[in-house]
Design a protein around this motif. Structure first.
Motif, PDB file in Angstrom:
ATOM      1  N   LEU A  14       0.779  -1.232   0.000  1.00 58.40           N
ATOM      2  CA  LEU A  14       0.000   0.000   0.000  1.00 58.40           C
ATOM      3  C   LEU A  14       0.812   1.285   0.000  1.00 58.40           C
ATOM      4  O   LEU A  14       0.244   2.361  -0.206  1.00 58.40           O
ATOM      5  CB  LEU A  14      -0.934   0.009   1.229  1.00 58.40           C
ATOM      6  CG  LEU A  14      -1.919  -1.158   1.323  1.00 58.40           C
ATOM      7  CD1 LEU A  14      -2.722  -1.059   2.609  1.00 58.40           C
ATOM      8  CD2 LEU A  14      -2.830  -1.204   0.109  1.00 58.40           C
ATOM      9  N   ASP A  15       2.122   1.203   0.239  1.00 54.32           N
ATOM     10  CA  ASP A  15       2.922   2.416   0.386  1.00 54.32           C
ATOM     11  C   ASP A  15       4.020   2.460  -0.663  1.00 54.32           C
ATOM     12  O   ASP A  15       5.086   1.845  -0.495  1.00 54.32           O
ATOM     13  CB  ASP A  15       3.525   2.459   1.794  1.00 54.32           C
ATOM     14  CG  ASP A  15       4.216   3.776   2.100  1.00 54.32           C
ATOM     15  OD1 ASP A  15       4.501   4.536   1.156  1.00 54.32           O
ATOM     16  OD2 ASP A  15       4.492   4.040   3.287  1.00 54.32           O
ATOM     17  N   PRO A  16       3.820   3.183  -1.766  1.00 59.89           N
ATOM     18  CA  PRO A  16       4.826   3.233  -2.832  1.00 59.89           C
ATOM     19  C   PRO A  16       6.172   3.779  -2.358  1.00 59.89           C
ATOM     20  O   PRO A  16       7.227   3.325  -2.830  1.00 59.89           O
ATOM     21  CB  PRO A  16       4.188   4.157  -3.881  1.00 59.89           C
ATOM     22  CG  PRO A  16       2.722   4.087  -3.613  1.00 59.89           C
ATOM     23  CD  PRO A  16       2.586   3.921  -2.142  1.00 59.89           C
ATOM     24  N   ALA A  17       6.157   4.722  -1.438  1.00 61.70           N
ATOM     25  CA  ALA A  17       7.426   5.268  -0.945  1.00 61.70           C
ATOM     26  C   ALA A  17       8.208   4.205  -0.180  1.00 61.70           C
ATOM     27  O   ALA A  17       9.438   4.114  -0.285  1.00 61.70           O
ATOM     28  CB  ALA A  17       7.162   6.486  -0.052  1.00 61.70           C
ATOM     29  N   TYR A  18       7.507   3.407   0.603  1.00 57.21           N
ATOM     30  CA  TYR A  18       8.132   2.315   1.348  1.00 57.21           C
ATOM     31  C   TYR A  18       8.763   1.312   0.383  1.00 57.21           C
ATOM     32  O   TYR A  18       9.941   0.936   0.520  1.00 57.21           O
ATOM     33  CB  TYR A  18       7.080   1.639   2.218  1.00 57.21           C
ATOM     34  CG  TYR A  18       7.550   0.422   2.992  1.00 57.21           C
ATOM     35  CD1 TYR A  18       7.920   0.531   4.325  1.00 57.21           C
ATOM     36  CD2 TYR A  18       7.592  -0.837   2.393  1.00 57.21           C
ATOM     37  CE1 TYR A  18       8.336  -0.585   5.051  1.00 57.21           C
ATOM     38  CE2 TYR A  18       8.001  -1.956   3.104  1.00 57.21           C
ATOM     39  CZ  TYR A  18       8.384  -1.825   4.435  1.00 57.21           C
ATOM     40  OH  TYR A  18       8.800  -2.934   5.131  1.00 57.21           O
ATOM     41  N   SER A  19       7.995   0.847  -0.597  1.00 60.98           N
ATOM     42  CA  SER A  19       8.512  -0.168  -1.515  1.00 60.98           C
ATOM     43  C   SER A  19       9.650   0.374  -2.366  1.00 60.98           C
ATOM     44  O   SER A  19      10.605  -0.345  -2.679  1.00 60.98           O
ATOM     45  CB  SER A  19       7.383  -0.721  -2.396  1.00 60.98           C
ATOM     46  OG  SER A  19       6.756   0.307  -3.125  1.00 60.98           O
ATOM     47  N   SER A  20       9.578   1.653  -2.737  1.00 53.96           N
ATOM     48  CA  SER A  20      10.652   2.256  -3.523  1.00 53.96           C
ATOM     49  C   SER A  20      11.961   2.292  -2.742  1.00 53.96           C
ATOM     50  O   SER A  20      13.029   1.948  -3.266  1.00 53.96           O
ATOM     51  CB  SER A  20      10.257   3.673  -3.943  1.00 53.96           C
ATOM     52  OG  SER A  20      11.306   4.299  -4.651  1.00 53.96           O
ATOM     53  N   LEU A  21      11.887   2.679  -1.468  1.00 55.20           N
ATOM     54  CA  LEU A  21      13.078   2.737  -0.638  1.00 55.20           C
ATOM     55  C   LEU A  21      13.632   1.331  -0.389  1.00 55.20           C
ATOM     56  O   LEU A  21      14.853   1.113  -0.425  1.00 55.20           O
ATOM     57  CB  LEU A  21      12.750   3.429   0.684  1.00 55.20           C
ATOM     58  CG  LEU A  21      13.924   3.952   1.514  1.00 55.20           C
ATOM     59  CD1 LEU A  21      14.744   4.966   0.734  1.00 55.20           C
ATOM     60  CD2 LEU A  21      13.410   4.584   2.806  1.00 55.20           C
ATOM     61  N   LEU A  22      12.752   0.384  -0.150  1.00 51.53           N
ATOM     62  CA  LEU A  22      13.171  -0.997   0.055  1.00 51.53           C
ATOM     63  C   LEU A  22      13.931  -1.521  -1.161  1.00 51.53           C
ATOM     64  O   LEU A  22      14.979  -2.167  -1.032  1.00 51.53           O
ATOM     65  CB  LEU A  22      11.953  -1.878   0.325  1.00 51.53           C
ATOM     66  CG  LEU A  22      12.211  -3.375   0.466  1.00 51.53           C
ATOM     67  CD1 LEU A  22      13.004  -3.670   1.729  1.00 51.53           C
ATOM     68  CD2 LEU A  22      10.878  -4.149   0.490  1.00 51.53           C
ATOM     69  N   GLY A  23      13.421  -1.236  -2.334  1.00 51.51           N
ATOM     70  CA  GLY A  23      14.069  -1.717  -3.549  1.00 51.51           C
ATOM     71  C   GLY A  23      15.396  -1.043  -3.833  1.00 51.51           C
ATOM     72  O   GLY A  23      16.292  -1.654  -4.425  1.00 51.51           O
ATOM     73  N   LEU A 288      10.425   8.304   6.715  1.00 50.24           N
ATOM     74  CA  LEU A 288      11.394   7.714   5.782  1.00 50.24           C
ATOM     75  C   LEU A 288      12.612   8.606   5.556  1.00 50.24           C
ATOM     76  O   LEU A 288      13.298   8.474   4.536  1.00 50.24           O
ATOM     77  CB  LEU A 288      10.734   7.361   4.446  1.00 50.24           C
ATOM     78  CG  LEU A 288       9.577   6.358   4.510  1.00 50.24           C
ATOM     79  CD1 LEU A 288       9.062   6.043   3.101  1.00 50.24           C
ATOM     80  CD2 LEU A 288       9.986   5.075   5.211  1.00 50.24           C
ATOM     81  N   ALA A 289      12.911   9.472   6.505  1.00 51.29           N
ATOM     82  CA  ALA A 289      14.135  10.272   6.441  1.00 51.29           C
ATOM     83  C   ALA A 289      15.270   9.487   7.101  1.00 51.29           C
ATOM     84  O   ALA A 289      15.080   8.896   8.176  1.00 51.29           O
ATOM     85  CB  ALA A 289      13.948  11.609   7.146  1.00 51.29           C
ATOM     86  N   PRO A 290      16.457   9.452   6.486  1.00 51.01           N
ATOM     87  CA  PRO A 290      17.570   8.695   7.067  1.00 51.01           C
ATOM     88  C   PRO A 290      18.052   9.308   8.379  1.00 51.01           C
ATOM     89  O   PRO A 290      18.068  10.531   8.532  1.00 51.01           O
ATOM     90  CB  PRO A 290      18.642   8.756   5.987  1.00 51.01           C
ATOM     91  CG  PRO A 290      18.315   9.977   5.189  1.00 51.01           C
ATOM     92  CD  PRO A 290      16.824  10.099   5.212  1.00 51.01           C
ATOM     93  N   LYS A 291      18.451   8.454   9.292  1.00 50.69           N
ATOM     94  CA  LYS A 291      18.975   8.856  10.589  1.00 50.69           C
ATOM     95  C   LYS A 291      20.501   8.660  10.607  1.00 50.69           C
ATOM     96  O   LYS A 291      21.067   8.076   9.669  1.00 50.69           O
ATOM     97  CB  LYS A 291      18.282   8.028  11.683  1.00 50.69           C
ATOM     98  CG  LYS A 291      16.783   8.337  11.801  1.00 50.69           C
ATOM     99  CD  LYS A 291      15.986   7.207  12.394  1.00 50.69           C
ATOM    100  CE  LYS A 291      16.394   6.868  13.807  1.00 50.69           C
ATOM    101  NZ  LYS A 291      15.521   5.800  14.352  1.00 50.69           N
TER     102      LYS A 291
END
Length: 315
Positions: A14-23, A288-291
């Motif tokens: 359901l979350d395109p931003a999540y899947s994009s970052l994962l890939g 989804l901001a890097p730490k």
């Protein structure tokens, strides 16, 4: 070197931003829940494959390796499995489950957590339905069934609280030696590594090495570093140092073949629900901001790559 993350199936859908970052960020993935027995077989003989299939297909589109989790775990037995069954029926159902799942993904999953969390804190075998009904034999059987279903997959025993030289780690080392002497196809040991920001593991490198000396691979399978809330810049820097330390230990030991974080965003972390007063355990925040931990891992990978280029004989 496989750098992976556990995957939340709902977010993947359901979350395109999540899947994009994962890939983009990882070259390996682990099913957080989709491959657990209770989720895969909610009714006897009725399998719910879509969640696991989705992750496999995502990984193949993105050139990622898949780590299967987990075939046998006392906390995820389907409700239809009865403690009143005779031992032979339970053994048959467990064998059929392991065989069915591993066979379905033969050649598409590079490694499996075959048995998960079989030891108690004192190093004794955990009292579970499997141990009560089937005895210690169930551990060896599960590995043999998985190997028969996919001889090419690497087979791991996975546990927590073994990062240092604890009684539990000593007992697991002894168990692995015994299983391998018996000809059981144990290929690796998974170190879950759920760690607190102010309690970094002691001598993780040395501990990984003593398991590797047995002849098995080792892997960091479920790393997260929980922070006492509220977070502060200082706490996040100390968290980053722990992430860096664990990765450095893995990179230092040639037998360490995989490094996996247990989720990459605080938005989907399991930590707040299980560790009251703690959170912010992942590499990316809830937006989804890097730490700092994310940059620490990149820096450590770069440092290690530079060392390899300077020293051609480095493994």
């Amino acid at each position: 070197m496989r750098i992976g993350s556990a995957v939340d199936g709902r977010s993947l859908s359901l979350d395109p931003a999540y899947s994009s970052l994962l890939g983009a960020e990882f070259n390996a993935v682990t099913t957080e829940n989709a491959m657990k027995w209770r989720n895969l077989e909610p009714l006897p003989g009725v399998y719910a494959w879509p969640g696991a299939d989705q992750l496999i297909e995502f990984a193949e589109r993105h050139g990622q390796a898949v780590y299967g989790h987990t075939l046998v775990w006392h906390s995820d037995v389907p409700t239809w499995v009865s403690p009143d069954w005779p031992a032979e029926r339970l053994r048959t159902e467990l064998r059929d489950h392991v065989t069915e799942v591993v066979s379905r993904y033969r050649g598409r999953v590079w490694a499996w957590d075959v048995v998960n969390e079989v030891l108690d804190e004192d190093g004794s075998l955990r009292e579970t339905l499997f141990l009560r009904k089937l005895g210690r034999r169930y551990i060896a059987d599960a590995f043999r069934w998985a190997h028969a279903a996919d001889p090419g997959a690497r087979l791991f025993i996975n546990d927590y609280g073994i990062e240092g030289r604890t009684r539990k780690a000593d007992a697991l080392l002894k168990l692995v030696k015994e299983l391998r002497r018996e000809g059981v196809p144990v290929d690796g040991v998974g170190f879950q590594s759920h760690i607190a920001w102010d309690q970094p593991p002691r001598d993780l490198t040395g501990n990984l090495r003593r398991f590797a000396d047995v002849g098995v691979s080792v892997a960091i399978t479920e790393l997260d570093v929980r922070v006492e809330l509220p977070t502060t810049p200082e706490k996040l820097e100390r968290q980053a140092a722990v992430y860096r330390q664990v990765l450095r230990s893995c990179l230092t030991v040639p037998a360490c073949v995989s490094f996996t974080v247990w989720g990459f965003t605080d938005a989907r972390s399991w930590i707040p629900g299980y560790h009251r007063g703690y959170g912010a355990a992942c590499l990316f925040d809830g937006n989804l901001a890097p730490k700092p931990a994310h940059q620490a891992l990149i820096d450590e990978l770069g440092r290690h790559a530079g060392t390899d280029r300077a020293s051609p004989t480095t493994n």
